[in-house]
Enzyme design. Structure first.
Site, short mmCIF file in Angstrom:
data_model
loop_
_atom_site.label_atom_id
_atom_site.label_comp_id
_atom_site.label_asym_id
_atom_site.label_seq_id
_atom_site.Cartn_x
_atom_site.Cartn_y
_atom_site.Cartn_z
N THR A 108 -67.71 -8.86 6.93
CA THR A 108 -68.74 -8.97 7.97
C THR A 108 -68.81 -7.69 8.80
O THR A 108 -69.84 -7.37 9.36
CB THR A 108 -68.46 -10.19 8.88
OG1 THR A 108 -68.46 -11.37 8.08
CG2 THR A 108 -69.50 -10.34 9.97
N TYR A 155 -58.04 -14.09 1.45
CA TYR A 155 -59.44 -14.47 1.67
C TYR A 155 -60.03 -14.89 0.34
O TYR A 155 -60.28 -14.06 -0.54
CB TYR A 155 -60.19 -13.29 2.27
CG TYR A 155 -61.62 -13.56 2.69
CD1 TYR A 155 -62.17 -14.83 2.71
CD2 TYR A 155 -62.44 -12.50 3.08
CE1 TYR A 155 -63.48 -15.06 3.10
CE2 TYR A 155 -63.74 -12.71 3.48
CZ TYR A 155 -64.26 -13.98 3.47
OH TYR A 155 -65.57 -14.20 3.87
N LYS A 200 -57.90 -17.62 4.43
CA LYS A 200 -59.25 -17.79 4.95
C LYS A 200 -60.06 -18.38 3.81
O LYS A 200 -60.30 -17.74 2.79
CB LYS A 200 -59.85 -16.46 5.41
CG LYS A 200 -61.29 -16.61 5.93
CD LYS A 200 -61.96 -15.29 6.24
CE LYS A 200 -63.41 -15.52 6.63
NZ LYS A 200 -64.15 -14.25 6.84
N VAL A 226 -62.07 -18.74 10.93
CA VAL A 226 -62.43 -17.33 10.97
C VAL A 226 -63.94 -17.31 10.79
O VAL A 226 -64.45 -17.50 9.70
CB VAL A 226 -61.71 -16.50 9.90
CG1 VAL A 226 -62.21 -15.04 9.96
CG2 VAL A 226 -60.20 -16.53 10.11
#
Length: 305
Positions: free
Chosen positions: A52, A140, A168, A208
């Site tokens: 992001t 992740y 995540k 998150v």
């Protein structure tokens, strides 16, 4: 294994990287945004240099400076997790070493993308990164972006590593998530905002989030309500935020989040190619979405007239 139920706090936002109109990193804006996210949006932690944050388009030097700037701004009040994942194990380890030198609290390591490593290769990659520093690691898992899911059995094996402490989770597979939570001590953070509340019910420690840029305070309230047993309140907050969940992902998340921050008067700015800034039509739809979701926009009447 970790005994901390939320090693980086419960409310964590994957922070965008503010940029100037020419596409250079706005480091002063990054410090201001980090303070806003911690002070006003009630974040316990921030992920810096995640996807992001447009990490595929920022240089290693920019990544290190961003970490230093954010640590100086809020590192005494929030946990700072460095996104270090790339599609190359050696480069990921280099970024992990850099992040450790500047003093971050943990690492976020995304599944290597494009090359679609088989499970033994994924296990070797995550193990090598976790072996490289003394920092705790979050895996992740986001197969929709990487084209490679981390299999349940792989996660269970990786949980034995003393520094691989959590996930995540953006796999969006509740059965797979439940299997890992039931069989390991891995801490799970929901990585898909519209699934935040369902993942709390599975046992996630927190989020998150991308929506945390504009509604972190209400996501924090949702976590607190659920933890206190007020499921009805948590559910209502979830329903109220659906327009925001929708609005920030009508286009790519960093694009729409930067547009939302611009509307809020917070540092957002340009995006780097291959992304393009939100169009005027997208910005107008975003105004409608955020307003429907209860986000107060300064000067909305003027912007929509």
């Amino acid at each position: 294994m970790t005994t901390n139920p939320a090693p980086f706090g419960q409310m964590v936002t994957a922070m965008i990287t503010p940029m100037n109109p020419d596409g250079s990193v706005d480091f002063d804006g990054a410090a201001r945004l980090a303070d806003y996210l911690v002070t006003d949006m009630r974040n316990d932690g921030l992920v810096i240099n995640g996807t992001t944050g447009e990490s595929p388009t920022t240089t290693d030097a920019e990544k290190e400076r961003l970490l230093r700037v954010v640590l100086d701004a809020v590192g005494s009040r929030a946990k700072i997790v460095a996104g270090v994942g790339t599609y190359a194990t050696a480069h990921t380890i280099e970024l992990a070493h850099s992040a450790e030198r500047v003093g971050v609290h943990g690492l976020l390591v995304v599944t290597p993308y494009y090359s679609k490593p088989p499970q033994p290769a994924l296990e070797a990659h995550f193990t090598a990164v976790a072996d490289a520093t003394g920092l705790p690691v979050l895996i992740y898992d986001i197969p929709g972006r990487t084209a490679a899911a981390v299999a349940t059995e792989t996660l269970i094996r990786l949980a034995a590593h003393p520094r691989i402490i959590g996930v995540k989770d953006a796999k969006d597979d509740p059965a797979a998530t439940a299997h890992v939570l039931a069989r390991t001590d891995l801490v799970y953070y929901c990585g898909t905002d519209v699934l935040n509340l369902p993942w709390l019910s599975l046992g996630a420690a927190g989020f998150v989030s991308v929506v945390g840029h504009v509604a972190g305070d209400r996501l924090r309230e949702m976590i607190d309500a659920f933890g206190a047993g007020d499921v009805a309140r948590a559910r209502q907050l979830h329903y109220d935020l659906i327009p925001v969940y929708d609005g920030l992902f009508r286009n790519q998340g960093a694009v729409m989040t930067k547009a939302a921050l611009d509307l809020l008067g917070q540092p957002g700015g340009a995006v780097r190619g291959p992304l393009l800034a939100a169009t005027e039509a997208e910005r107008q739809q975003l105004i409608a979405d955020l307003t429907a979701g209860g986000v107060k926009l300064p000067g909305t009447a003027e912007m929509t007239s």
